[in-house]
Each structure stands twice: as structure tokens, then as C-alpha cells.
Design a protein around this motif. Structure first.
Motif, PDB file in Angstrom:
ATOM      1  N   SER A  65       0.538  -1.115  -0.270  1.00  0.00           N
ATOM      2  CA  SER A  65       0.460   0.240  -0.227  1.00  0.00           C
ATOM      3  C   SER A  65       1.275   1.166   0.155  1.00  0.00           C
ATOM      4  O   SER A  65       1.691   1.390   0.774  1.00  0.00           O
ATOM      5  CB  SER A  65      -0.968   0.186   1.007  1.00  0.00           C
ATOM      6  OG  SER A  65      -1.324  -1.125   1.207  1.00  0.00           O
ATOM      7  N   PRO A  66       0.719   2.600  -0.615  1.00  0.00           N
ATOM      8  CA  PRO A  66       0.903   3.744  -0.609  1.00  0.00           C
ATOM      9  C   PRO A  66       0.797   4.061   1.215  1.00  0.00           C
ATOM     10  O   PRO A  66       0.149   3.877   1.892  1.00  0.00           O
ATOM     11  CB  PRO A  66       0.104   4.816  -1.214  1.00  0.00           C
ATOM     12  CG  PRO A  66      -0.019   3.907  -2.038  1.00  0.00           C
ATOM     13  CD  PRO A  66      -1.192   2.561  -1.483  1.00  0.00           C
ATOM     14  N   ASP A  97      -6.282   1.788  -3.239  1.00  0.00           N
ATOM     15  CA  ASP A  97      -4.953   2.156  -3.918  1.00  0.00           C
ATOM     16  C   ASP A  97      -4.449   0.872  -3.458  1.00  0.00           C
ATOM     17  O   ASP A  97      -3.885   0.925  -2.208  1.00  0.00           O
ATOM     18  CB  ASP A  97      -4.528   3.168  -3.736  1.00  0.00           C
ATOM     19  CG  ASP A  97      -5.747   4.411  -4.766  1.00  0.00           C
ATOM     20  OD1 ASP A  97      -6.101   3.791  -5.839  1.00  0.00           O
ATOM     21  OD2 ASP A  97      -6.187   5.438  -4.469  1.00  0.00           O
ATOM     22  N   GLN A  99       0.390  -0.142  -4.694  1.00  0.00           N
ATOM     23  CA  GLN A  99       1.459   0.759  -4.996  1.00  0.00           C
ATOM     24  C   GLN A  99       2.734  -0.438  -5.425  1.00  0.00           C
ATOM     25  O   GLN A  99       2.636  -1.605  -4.876  1.00  0.00           O
ATOM     26  CB  GLN A  99       2.272   0.992  -4.226  1.00  0.00           C
ATOM     27  CG  GLN A  99       3.506   1.745  -4.147  1.00  0.00           C
ATOM     28  CD  GLN A  99       4.837   2.967  -3.184  1.00  0.00           C
ATOM     29  OE1 GLN A  99       3.303   3.745  -2.863  1.00  0.00           O
ATOM     30  NE2 GLN A  99       5.136   2.612  -2.577  1.00  0.00           N
ATOM     31  N   ARG A 100       3.198  -0.502  -6.605  1.00  0.00           N
ATOM     32  CA  ARG A 100       4.252  -1.332  -7.188  1.00  0.00           C
ATOM     33  C   ARG A 100       5.262  -0.945  -7.220  1.00  0.00           C
ATOM     34  O   ARG A 100       5.787  -0.230  -6.231  1.00  0.00           O
ATOM     35  CB  ARG A 100       3.828  -1.240  -8.905  1.00  0.00           C
ATOM     36  CG  ARG A 100       2.732  -1.257  -9.579  1.00  0.00           C
ATOM     37  CD  ARG A 100       2.903  -1.741 -11.367  1.00  0.00           C
ATOM     38  NE  ARG A 100       1.992  -0.398 -11.697  1.00  0.00           N
ATOM     39  CZ  ARG A 100       0.510  -1.521 -11.840  1.00  0.00           C
ATOM     40  NH1 ARG A 100       0.552  -3.034 -11.367  1.00  0.00           N
ATOM     41  NH2 ARG A 100      -0.692  -1.078 -12.248  1.00  0.00           N
ATOM     42  N   SER A 103       6.744   2.264  -6.704  1.00  0.00           N
ATOM     43  CA  SER A 103       6.048   3.369  -6.216  1.00  0.00           C
ATOM     44  C   SER A 103       4.502   3.998  -7.063  1.00  0.00           C
ATOM     45  O   SER A 103       4.644   4.884  -6.656  1.00  0.00           O
ATOM     46  CB  SER A 103       7.327   4.322  -5.897  1.00  0.00           C
ATOM     47  OG  SER A 103       8.091   4.027  -5.126  1.00  0.00           O
ATOM     48  N   THR A 104       4.865   3.130  -8.537  1.00  0.00           N
ATOM     49  CA  THR A 104       3.245   3.820  -9.063  1.00  0.00           C
ATOM     50  C   THR A 104       2.229   3.760  -8.791  1.00  0.00           C
ATOM     51  O   THR A 104       2.323   2.352  -7.820  1.00  0.00           O
ATOM     52  CB  THR A 104       3.365   3.425 -10.177  1.00  0.00           C
ATOM     53  OG1 THR A 104       3.328   2.219 -10.738  1.00  0.00           O
ATOM     54  CG2 THR A 104       4.308   4.068 -11.239  1.00  0.00           C
ATOM     55  N   ARG A 105       1.026   3.787  -7.846  1.00  0.00           N
ATOM     56  CA  ARG A 105       0.037   3.711  -7.646  1.00  0.00           C
ATOM     57  C   ARG A 105      -1.401   3.293  -8.725  1.00  0.00           C
ATOM     58  O   ARG A 105      -0.806   3.825  -9.680  1.00  0.00           O
ATOM     59  CB  ARG A 105      -0.906   4.869  -7.359  1.00  0.00           C
ATOM     60  CG  ARG A 105       0.043   5.323  -5.456  1.00  0.00           C
ATOM     61  CD  ARG A 105      -0.862   6.595  -4.747  1.00  0.00           C
ATOM     62  NE  ARG A 105      -0.141   6.996  -3.742  1.00  0.00           N
ATOM     63  CZ  ARG A 105      -0.962   7.501  -2.670  1.00  0.00           C
ATOM     64  NH1 ARG A 105      -2.052   7.828  -2.503  1.00  0.00           N
ATOM     65  NH2 ARG A 105      -0.039   8.101  -1.397  1.00  0.00           N
ATOM     66  N   ASP A 138      -5.810  -5.941 -10.953  1.00  0.00           N
ATOM     67  CA  ASP A 138      -5.500  -4.432 -10.912  1.00  0.00           C
ATOM     68  C   ASP A 138      -7.405  -3.839 -11.888  1.00  0.00           C
ATOM     69  O   ASP A 138      -6.949  -4.385 -12.950  1.00  0.00           O
ATOM     70  CB  ASP A 138      -3.971  -4.525 -12.005  1.00  0.00           C
ATOM     71  CG  ASP A 138      -4.139  -3.101 -12.467  1.00  0.00           C
ATOM     72  OD1 ASP A 138      -4.753  -2.556 -12.215  1.00  0.00           O
ATOM     73  OD2 ASP A 138      -2.842  -3.074 -12.855  1.00  0.00           O
TER      74      ASP A 138
END
Length: 181
Positions: A65-66, A97, A99-100, A103-105, A138
């Protein structure tokens, strides 16, 4: 004591289950009720860009997660766990949401289910414990399609309103339409 026949049945059942998990198009993440990741299938690796070996033993929310959403999402999941313990409970589904590794959400649909590691045996300090099984999908493409559809509908409505205004001005100016034949 297990007979050879029982051992073979268990081996085949385990092999089938491993095949199902490894070929699933949805990410499958299994955690302890504490959130510690104990299994992470190949689809989850592809979705998050993380290798199974790199996430095993780590906290799922802190890892996937972010940072700014981990605590609120933990509260949401913690609130859902009691509902999952009810007899006949359906999986708890939510959109959150994630997070990869880069760091992309991105948005995911997450389905959670509480399960016994060894069905029929009491959970506790022995070899059995409760697990949380998460199915992750996704939904970035779906969200983009929904946004495009909403935008198209808004453009169509704006065009319709403009046509009504033009018609109103035309009629107010004394315009008329000829009747058909």
C-alpha cells in the motif's frame, strides 16, 4: 498414521491446489491475521512487480500500500475481519489503492476471506492458525474505461443542452419549422 493411498491423495490434492494458485490470473496473497505475508502467487508478482521471496514474512499493507494509505486501509480491513468470521460469510470486497515496486499507485479490487490453515482443527498456538486469503485484481483499465464513458456522457449532455439553447433562441426569434409533406 497415514496410509500410502492417503498420502498419494494428499500429494495429488496439494499438486492440484498449487497448479490452481500458480495459474490464477488474479493475484493471491495469503497472510497471517497479523498481516504477515506467507504466500504470494505469480500473478501477484506480476501485478506488484515484486518477487515472492522479497515479500514473504513482510507486512502486506506496509509492503503493498502507499505509505499515506496503509493506516486507513488497515482500519478498514480490521473492521471487516469480524464479518468474515460469521458462518457462511461471503468474501469482503473493496476497492483500494495499491503500490507497485516502482512506487506507482494503482487501483485494485481486493476480496478477503478468513480461512483455517487446516480446516476442522481449532486455531491457536498449535500448527493451525487463521489465515487471511486475499484475491487482488488490477482495475486500472476498468477505471480508465469508466472515466472515458463518464466523459463521453458529459459531452453528450453538454451537446444536448447546447442544442436546446439554440432551439430556444431560434424559437424566441420568431423562427419556425416547416411541417413535413
Amino acid at each position: 498414521r497415514q496410509t500410502k493411498a492417503q498420502a498419494e491423495v494428499n500429494r495429488l490434492t496439494g499438486a492440484r491446489l498449487a497448479t490452481v494458485v500458480s495459474t490464477s490470473v488474479d493475484g493471491i496473497i495469503v497472510t497471517e491475521t497479523t498481516g504477515q505475508i506467507i504466500d504470494f502467487n505469480p500473478a501477484a508478482e506480476a501485478i506488484f512487480g515484486l518477487r515472492r521471496e522479497a515479500v514473504l514474512g513482510k507486512d502486506a499493507l506496509k509492503t503493498l500500500s502507499p505509505v499515506d494509505l496503509a493506516k486507513p486501509q488497515q482500519k478498514l480491513i480490521d473492521a471487516s475481519l469480524p464479518m468474515l468470521t460469521e458462518a457462511g460469510a461471503e468474501p469482503f470486497r473493496l476497492e483500494v489503492d495499491a503500490q507497485r515496486a516502482d512506487s506507482t499507485r494503482f487501483p485494485v479490487e481486493l476480496s478477503l476471506m478468513l480461512a483455517e490453515a487446516i480446516p476442522g482443527e481449532a486455531a491457536g498456538k498449535g500448527k493451525n492458525r487463521d489465515l487471511v486469503v486475499g484475491f487482488v485484481r488490477d482495475i486500472s483499465d476498468r477505471r480508465r474505461a469508466e472515466a472515458a464513458l463518464t466523459e463521453a456522457a458529459e459531452r453528450a449532455q453538454a451537446g444536448e443542452r447546447a442544442a436546446h439553447r439554440r432551439l430556444g433562441r431560434h424559437m424566441a426569434g420568431g423562427g419556425h419549422f416547416a411541417a413535413g409533406p
